[in-house]
Design an enzyme around this catalytic site. Structure first.
Site, PDB file in Angstrom:
ATOM      1  N   GLU A 352       0.787  -1.232   0.000  1.00 16.66           N
ATOM      2  CA  GLU A 352       0.000   0.000   0.000  1.00 16.66           C
ATOM      3  C   GLU A 352       0.823   1.289   0.000  1.00 16.66           C
ATOM      4  OE1 GLU A 352      -4.126  -1.162   2.091  1.00 16.66           O
ATOM      5  OE2 GLU A 352      -2.469  -0.997   3.499  1.00 16.66           O
TER       6      GLU A 352
HETATM    7  C1  ACM Z   1      -2.094  -5.284   4.123  1.00 18.51           C
HETATM    8  O1  ACM Z   1      -3.161  -5.664   4.606  1.00 18.51           O
HETATM    9  N1  ACM Z   1      -1.982  -4.037   3.704  1.00 18.51           N
HETATM   10  C2  ACM Z   1      -0.968  -6.175   3.992  1.00 18.51           C
END
Ligand code: ACM
Length: 710
Positions: A352
């Site tokens: 992310e």
């Molecule tokens: C995640 O849940 N961003 C690994």
């Protein structure tokens, strides 16, 4: 006489087997999971066992994870207050302490005050005999198998490694059974080994701090469920949770004082090691890294100052991949941390990172130009390559979330798939070792059955043999946005027992009803390890109700669940690290038992007009209807309970409707005048209140349709 046992699958009937002695077709009268079915099963079992002159069998039917092979035998090993344990091994191993812990737990369960064991007594003894060939290495693919034989005179546990013997001791404890004469172990022969070598649990200690005792008790529970990797998520936007001696401003300014000292880290690693559990640390970079920048803003891609993030979500701050200072810092930091954590694997996160800071940073633009990097993904791949060099130098294998899979990265890293199983397929087919976490996000409060169905080797992916060989296993992930040290156990357990079974047991172990049948006992037994997953609710309820009387809220709690997925975040409260986690959705548990039993009773009643089931349903509905008065009464002197009133009232209204529908079914006439109002009440009962939902709306809707038609 040998007992033939039928499996749900087509395995040969003579070995293996513990799950079912009666083919499903002979108990169609009862839906699964009702007490009626259980009573029937028990009497059928008793009959079968009498016929077979084998009284040991039923007690073998409680193991989780299900072993590879279980053969019942004739007889019982009776537990008396003299119970010797004899260990045969060439050198001291983990089993010395493991056997002590085993005896303490046995003591606690039986209240027999079994004396301490000795390792130098005769061998074999008329007690528990453990043979260990060698000290296991705490590494992937280490031998965790064991063989167990229980006869009426002794128990023999035989394992190549002490880690295998520890797994076997957990099975012995699960075998403890009771009859009219007292405690005993049923005679049997068990051969067992795990399906996957990587069977993990991620604990996020960053979003909400989780102190040492939380880690300890969850390591104990992991060992009980034969899990073997603690994935320790140690840095995040909301906290940097480990002492760095090289860069002390990381933990001093990035943690609000809640961090693990290196001494504590060593102690936890030793605690895990003693239980045959590897510890894999995760430092999530280049995104999810705000807390690093509070003490070290020079690492970020935009100027500071930074503060520890209190909200939850995906944030812009990311490490500066274009500044050599970042790499110099990380090289020193990683050398420090890789020396602290002995495991061969080291997790660098990598998820992310949206690259918003990178888009605005001229140094990153220049880096792209200089290195011929087109997208931010390519920049992150470059960043990861640099980390990979450091980790390789430090003797570690790199692990990361599926975003780190880029064509340029070598295949000796491990990919943890979280965004979907396709990522797992893609990585495995490209030659990367992989593990599954997609579908295993236990923070999302989904059902145990849902998680149980998540196979690290899903048939639908049609992986070829080579790709299958790259699938190491999986991890349940306990993200900590909405958990506190009080509630965390209730989010991990008992659902993770079923996940552990998926990782350990044969792929053919698939019977969901049978999993639910075994789960409550396994869950209760975890309490002896200090887990709070059952008792925490009474603690929270007493606080909320300002009363010793927990019954009204316990009754409501039996029939509701916290909203699943990320829906709790959209209901009005802007959650932060400071929001109290002592409200109804924290008291409610994912996948409670009662709604499943209620639904089964309703479906039986609908199918068979079963008077017994009607009574059961009515009793429950009367209980819920009347419960609202108790909740109202308590709320008068307990302001925190007032927020509970609307959902309790919804449940009361729904119960009144349910009772009305039962009446009509019994009379065989549908009152047309009530139809519209009833449907409205049922529909209204679907509206979430206090981030919780009532879990018996569907069966009431089915009753409605039985009465009024669809
Ligand atoms: C995640 O849940 N961003 C690994």
């Amino acid at each position: 006489m040998t007992l033939e046992i039928y499996l749900a699958d087509n395995s040969p009937p003579t070995t293996v087997c513990i799950r079912r002695v009666i083919p499903k077709s002979i108990y169609p009268k009862f839906a699964t999971n009702t007490s009626a079915m259980r009573r029937f099963l028990l009497s059928a079992l008793a009959l079968t066992l009498t016929l077979c002159a084998n009284t040991a069998f039923a007690q073998l039917d409680q193991l989780m994870p299900v072993p590879l092979s279980v053969q019942p035998a004739k007889g019982k090993f009776r537990l008396k207050d003299k119970f010797e344990v004899s260990i045969r091994q060439k050198e001291p191993t983990r089993i010395d302490e493991g056997a002590k812990r085993f005896l303490q737990r046995l003591d606690g369960r039986t209240a027999l005050n079994i004396p301490d064991y000795a390792t130098k007594i005769a061998f074999p003894v008329d007690g528990l005999n453990i043979i260990v060939n060698r000290n296991g290495k705490l590494q992937l693919h280490e031998d965790e198998s064991y063989k167990l034989q229980v006869t009426s005179s002794r128990i023999m546990l035989d394992a190549e490694t002490d880690i295998g013997a520890l797994r076997g001791l957990e099975t012995v404890l699960q075998l403890l059974s009771v009859d009219e004469e007292g405690f005993y172990f049923p005679a049997c022969k068990i051969e067992d080994a795990p399906r996957f070598p990587w069977r993990g649990l991620l604990i996020d200690v960053c979003r909400h701090w989780q102190p040492v005792e939380v880690i300890h008790r969850n390591l104990d529970a992991m060992a009980a469920m034969k899990l073997n990797v603690l994935h320790w998520h140690l840095s995040e936007d909301q906290g940097f949770r480990i002492e760095s001696k090289k860069f002390p401003m990381l933990h001093q300014l990035g943690s609000n004082g809640d961090y693990f000292t290196q001494e504590q880290v060593k102690e936890i690693i030793a605690y895990a090691d003693a239980r045959g559990i590897r510890v894999v640390p995760e430092f999530d970079i280049p995104g999810h890294a705000t807390a690093w920048f509070v003490g070290h803003p020079e690492l970020a891609s935009a100027p500071g100052p930074y503060t520890i993030e209190k909200k939850f979500g995906v944030f812009d701050p990311a490490m500066n991949p274009a500044n050599e200072t970042t790499y110099k810092f990380l090289e020193i930091f990683l050398a420090e941390m890789t020396a602290l954590f002995p495991d061969a694997y080291f997790h660098i996160g990598g998820d992310e990172n949206e690259g918003k800071q990178w888009d605005k940073n001229p140094e990153v633009a220049q880096l792209k130009k200089d290195k011929g990097l087109k997208e931010n993904h390519d920049v992150q791949a470059y960043f990861n390559q640099r980390l990979l060099e450091f980790l390789t130098e430090d003797g570690k294998r790199m692990v990361g979330w599926d975003e780190i899979l880029q064509p340029s990265i070598p295949t000796n890293i491990v990919i943890q798939s979280w965004r979907g199983k396709e990522a797992l397929k893609k990585a495995a087919e490209a030659g990367y070792d992989v593990m599954l976490s997609a579908g295993l996000y236990i923070d999302l409060c989904q059902s145990t059955a849902y998680h149980y169905a998540q196979d690290p080797l899903p048939a639908e992916l049609q992986l070829d043999k080579k790709a299958q060989g790259h699938v190491l296993g999986g991890e349940a992930t306990m993200w900590a946005e909405l958990i506190s040290p009080e509630t965390i156990d209730s989010r991990i357990w008992p659902r993770t027992c079923a996940i552990a079974e998926r990782f350990w047991s044969a792929a053919t172990v698939q019977d969901v009803d049978d999993m639910y049948r075994r789960l409550p006992k396994v869950s209760r037994d975890l309490e002896e390890l200090g887990l709070m997953h059952i008792r925490y609710a009474d603690v929270l309820i007493r606080r909320m109700a300002r009363s010793e009387n927990t019954l009204p809220l316990q009754t409501l709690r039996a029939v509701i669940g916290p909203l699943q997925g990320y829906k709790r975040h959209g209901q009005g409260i802007a959650y932060s690290t400071e929001t109290p986690l002592t409200r109804l959705p924290d008291i409610a548990i994912p996948d409670p038992t009662m709604p499943r039993e209620f639904a089964a009773a309703v479906d039986l009643h609908i199918a068979k007009a079963d008077v017994m089931q009607s009574l059961v349903i009515r009793n429950w509905l009367e209980l819920f209807k009347n419960n609202h008065h108790s909740i109202e009464h308590q709320a008068e002197t307990a302001p925190a309970m007032r927020a509970v009133l609307p959902i309790s009232q919804q449940l009361q209204a729904l119960s009144v409707v349910g009772i009305g529908l039962l009446d009509m079914l019994e009379k065989g006439e549908a009152d047309a005048q009530r139809k519209e109002g009833y449907q409205k009440t049922i529909t209204q009962a679907r509206t979430p209140v206090q981030e919780c939902e009532i879990l018996i709306v569907d069966p009431i809707q089915r009753l409605f349709e039985k009465v009024y038609g669809k």
